[in-house]
Design a protein around this motif. Structure first.
Motif, short mmCIF file in Angstrom:
data_model
loop_
_atom_site.label_atom_id
_atom_site.label_comp_id
_atom_site.label_asym_id
_atom_site.label_seq_id
_atom_site.Cartn_x
_atom_site.Cartn_y
_atom_site.Cartn_z
N PHE A 1 0.81 -1.23 -0.09
CA PHE A 1 -0.01 -0.15 0.07
C PHE A 1 0.81 1.12 -0.08
CE2 PHE A 1 0.17 -1.75 4.49
CZ PHE A 1 0.91 -0.58 5.00
N THR A 2 1.87 1.13 0.13
CA THR A 2 2.97 2.46 0.12
C THR A 2 2.99 3.38 -0.96
OG1 THR A 2 4.77 1.16 -0.60
CG2 THR A 2 4.53 1.36 1.87
N LEU A 3 2.65 2.87 -2.27
CA LEU A 3 2.55 3.76 -3.49
C LEU A 3 1.00 3.66 -3.73
CD1 LEU A 3 5.60 2.39 -5.54
CD2 LEU A 3 5.51 4.48 -3.99
N ALA A 4 0.00 3.41 -2.98
CA ALA A 4 -1.19 3.29 -3.28
C ALA A 4 -2.02 4.53 -3.05
CB ALA A 4 -2.11 2.01 -2.88
N ASP A 5 -2.26 5.41 -3.89
CA ASP A 5 -2.85 6.66 -3.69
C ASP A 5 -4.43 6.23 -3.68
OD1 ASP A 5 -3.43 6.39 -6.44
OD2 ASP A 5 -2.32 8.08 -7.21
N ASP A 6 -5.21 7.34 -3.71
CA ASP A 6 -6.71 7.18 -3.67
C ASP A 6 -7.41 6.46 -4.93
OD1 ASP A 6 -6.79 8.18 -1.14
OD2 ASP A 6 -7.39 10.25 -1.83
N ARG A 7 -6.68 6.86 -6.17
CA ARG A 7 -7.08 6.25 -7.20
C ARG A 7 -6.92 4.76 -7.32
NH1 ARG A 7 -4.33 4.86 -11.76
NH2 ARG A 7 -5.36 4.46 -13.25
N ALA A 8 -5.50 4.56 -6.96
CA ALA A 8 -5.24 3.25 -6.94
C ALA A 8 -6.12 2.14 -6.30
CB ALA A 8 -3.74 3.11 -6.49
N VAL A 9 -6.44 2.61 -5.00
CA VAL A 9 -7.19 1.82 -4.17
C VAL A 9 -8.79 1.79 -4.51
CG1 VAL A 9 -8.04 1.71 -1.88
CG2 VAL A 9 -5.66 2.33 -2.26
N ASN A 10 -9.13 2.93 -4.88
CA ASN A 10 -10.72 3.10 -5.19
C ASN A 10 -10.98 2.40 -6.51
OD1 ASN A 10 -11.16 4.57 -2.97
ND2 ASN A 10 -10.80 6.58 -3.99
N GLU A 11 -9.89 2.39 -7.49
CA GLU A 11 -10.27 1.51 -8.95
C GLU A 11 -9.64 0.18 -8.78
OE1 GLU A 11 -8.90 4.25 -12.22
OE2 GLU A 11 -9.79 5.86 -11.16
N GLY A 12 -8.62 0.07 -8.21
CA GLY A 12 -7.87 -1.16 -8.21
C GLY A 12 -8.55 -2.11 -7.65
N VAL A 13 -8.66 -1.94 -6.43
CA VAL A 13 -9.47 -3.25 -5.58
C VAL A 13 -10.72 -3.61 -5.96
CG1 VAL A 13 -10.41 -3.69 -3.29
CG2 VAL A 13 -8.04 -2.28 -3.50
N PRO A 14 -11.70 -2.56 -6.47
CA PRO A 14 -13.08 -3.03 -7.03
C PRO A 14 -12.60 -3.81 -8.49
CG PRO A 14 -13.26 -0.80 -6.43
CD PRO A 14 -11.78 -1.10 -6.27
N ARG A 15 -11.83 -3.26 -9.08
CA ARG A 15 -11.48 -4.33 -10.47
C ARG A 15 -10.83 -5.69 -9.95
NH1 ARG A 15 -7.37 -0.66 -14.14
NH2 ARG A 15 -8.68 1.62 -13.93
N LEU A 16 -10.13 -6.00 -9.22
CA LEU A 16 -9.45 -6.97 -8.66
C LEU A 16 -10.63 -8.06 -8.10
CD1 LEU A 16 -7.18 -9.13 -8.38
CD2 LEU A 16 -6.63 -7.76 -6.01
#
Length: 399
Positions: free
Chosen positions: A378-393
């Motif tokens: 999570f160290t490089l995970a900004d809001d976009r990465a989390v809000n878009e990446g986790v739902p996609r996965l």
């Protein structure tokens, strides 16, 4: 190729570093690389320190050869730092390395003969396996939650394979890859087992300073010193690093250990690269002496928010049957998928279909198991990465 030593067959590419080569694409959301955020590096302080060193009377020393043990003021600073952690020592117990990864390589070289056994957790840090593999060991399982084999069983299994049990290696604070932390009872149990086997303990403390919640736990080395009567009688070797706090690129780590171990490590350093770069050690000392604590607080504030965001997204999106760790610090969250799932196959689909990357868990198992696990950083995970990446996965996992 016929001329290569047998150990070369044990040298394998890091799955993580090979994976990172494929992710230099702006549309991929990556939770793969367990690296610090470069935007949080104290670049100004480091730049000022380089300028001060090179612009003053120390320039000649900074550009000259250094003693193999390391720059004395830095070693004294580290001895004081270790004292604050409950390890009373002096500069004679401190050995500077080119990152803690070099420390693992040296310790593998120091202890392991072909066929010897290293006890490691299931899973464990992939870089440690890489470092030890060159010395042709076998691995046996160290279960920090209890239920280990008896010392006699460990010895017998090692003897069948033509060697001895030499050390137990573990990351007790916010482990890579699981994020888990051992409590005092678990750390004491590791020392109990090591005492019964009469082996060393390698304590990899790369993430120790990055605690976001809860109370700190004494290092294994501190507990060992209290038992043994002091660091020069301890069996624990503490591997520290500035990479996660100040700069990985400067490659400055250290080992805190009994003097007789440091003396052996110095001989290895002399035969390997003579010493770690003088200028980097001098700059690291200046920076650590002035901003270390403030930098730690800065990172804690930033990374705590990112950890919380990732945990919240997992809670809100992941389907039933998937569990994950809830680390009190560090850089990683560890996911366990249903039995029969294959995270390596999932990664191939995830990169292609969801444009999301992570690290398959089997890379962290000495025996290649754990195929239904994966690591997210999570160290490089900004809001976009989390809000878009986790739902996609999560969508991919639902099928």
């Amino acid at each position: 190729m016929n001329l290569l030593a047998s150990r070369s067959s044990r040298m394998k590419a890091s799955e993580i570093r090979e994976l990172l080569k494929l992710l230099d694409q702006p549309d991929i959301i990556s939770f793969a690389g367990g690296i610090p955020d470069p935007s949080l590096f104290p670049a100004q302080a480091i730049g000022d320190a380089y300028q001060a060193v090179l612009g003053g009377k120390e320039a000649g020393t900074a550009l000259q050869y250094q003693v193999s043990e390391g720059y004395l003021p830095l070693r004294k600073w580290l001895a004081d730092y270790m004292g604050k952690l409950g390890v009373q020592c002096d500069e004679g117990n401190i050995f500077i390395t080119s990152g803690s990864q070099q420390a693992l390589d040296y310790l593998g070289k120091l202890f392991l003969s072909p066929g010897d056994t290293a006890l490691v957790t299931w899973p464990t840090y992939l870089g440690a396996l890489q470092a030890f593999n060159a010395y042709e060991p076998r691995y046996d399982r160290l279960n920090t939650a209890g239920g280990n084999m008896t010392p006699e069983a460990y010895r017998a299994a090692a003897a069948v394979n033509g060697g001895k049990v030499k050390f137990a290696y573990l990351v007790p604070d916010f482990a890579n890859p699981t994020g888990n932390t051992l409590d005092v009872k678990q750390r004491e149990a590791v020392l109990d087992l090591a005492g019964e086997l009469d082996i060393a303990v390698i304590e990899d403390a790369a993430y120790r300073a990055l605690r976001y919640d809860g109370e700190g736990v004494p290092p294994i080395l501190a507990l060992d010193c209290a038992r043994s009567g002091g660091i020069d009688h301890a069996r624990t070797l503490y591997c520290g690093s500035f990479s996660k706090i100040l700069s990985p690129g400067m490659r400055v780590g250290w080992v805190c250990a009994p003097r007789h171990v440091v003396e052996k490590l110095v001989l290895m350093k002399q035969a390997s690269d003579l010493h770690s770069p003088s200028i980097n050690q001098m700059v690291m000392h200046r920076v650590a002496d002035t901003i270390f604590d403030a930098q730690v607080e800065k990172l804690i504030g930033a990374y705590r928010k990112r950890r919380d965001a990732l945990l919240g997204a997992l809670e809100g999106n992941m389907p039933d049957g998937i569990s994950w760790s809830r680390p009190e610090g560090g850089m990683f969250v560890w996911l366990t998928l249903p039995e029969g799932a294959d995270a390596t196959e999932l990664l191939a689909r995830s990169v292609k279909e969801a444009r999301v990357a992570f690290v398959p868990g089997n890379a962290f198992y000495a025996d290649g198991t754990g195929r239904n696990t994966l690591r997210m950083s999570f160290t490089l995970a900004d809001d976009r990465a989390v809000n878009e990446g986790v739902p996609r996965l999560a969508k991919l996992l639902r099928g």
